[in-house]
Design a protein around this motif. Structure first.
Motif: not given
Length: 206
Positions: A70-78
């Motif tokens: 998201e917006n170039g940044k990796d996130r842990d999404f569930k």
């Protein structure tokens, strides 16, 4: 905001959906909308409400996504979604999820189902994203959902200024071959869930 209930009152629901975001989508070379993404607090509750209005049951599944940048940044999404079809359009119910406020920011405090994005099936998600970026709509989220042998590549583009909505590009493949999911499949899976008395399946990463 546009609410799903406001679109469902139209006799020609598909026409009402295709009118959203025009004329910008025409200028961008995008055809009829394939999917309408709708944010709701709870997919199961929303599915029951929509069934009472005459829509088919939604197939519901959730779990961690394999990739969410998201917006170039990796996130842990569930998250958890519900999928069905109505008048030839795919409807996707989206819960707020965990790890990002991307969907949550569209959550209606009154509990109404809010139209979040307009989705389009494309052969190449990255190529479609680059083209729309050139039209002034930056890439917001690039993601992937994988549950062998199914793989879903998707990208969300910020087109709110141009047309009032997020635009999603999607590519679904099985064993590496792109497919367009048959509309009856989601209803079949939903009936299976009801028969098994489990309204939500957990999808594994893979």
């Amino acid at each position: 905001m546009v609410y799903l209930d406001d679109l469902l009152v139209h006799d020609d629901f598909a026409k009402a959906v295709n009118s959203l975001g025009r004329p910008f989508l025409q200028e961008a070379g995008l055809g009829p909308v394939d999917q309408l993404g709708v944010v709701t607090a709870n997919a199961e509750t929303a599915s029951r409400r929509l069934e009472q209005k005459g829509l088919q049951a939604f197939f519901i599944a959730g779990g961690p996504v394999q990739m969410w940048t998201e917006n170039g940044k990796d996130r842990d999404f569930k998250g958890r979604i519900g999928v069905s079809t109505y008048q030839g359009k795919e409807l996707e119910l989206l819960e707020p999820g965990e790890g990002s406020n991307f969907y949550r920011q569209a959550l209606d405090p009154q509990g109404r189902m809010t139209v979040h994005h307009l989705g389009f099936m494309v052969p190449d998600v990255d190529a479609a994203s680059e083209k729309l970026t050139e039209a002034g709509c930056p890439l917001w989220v690039r993601g992937r959902i994988a549950s062998k042998p199914v793989r879903v590549e998707f990208a969300y583009m910020d087109a709110k200024e141009q047309c009032g909505f997020v635009i999603e590009f999607m590519n679904i493949s099985i064993f590496g071959k792109q497919i367009k999911t048959p509309h009856g499949l989601y209803n079949l899976l939903a009936r299976m869930q009801k028969k098994m008395r489990t309204r939500s399946w957990e999808l594994n990463k893979g």
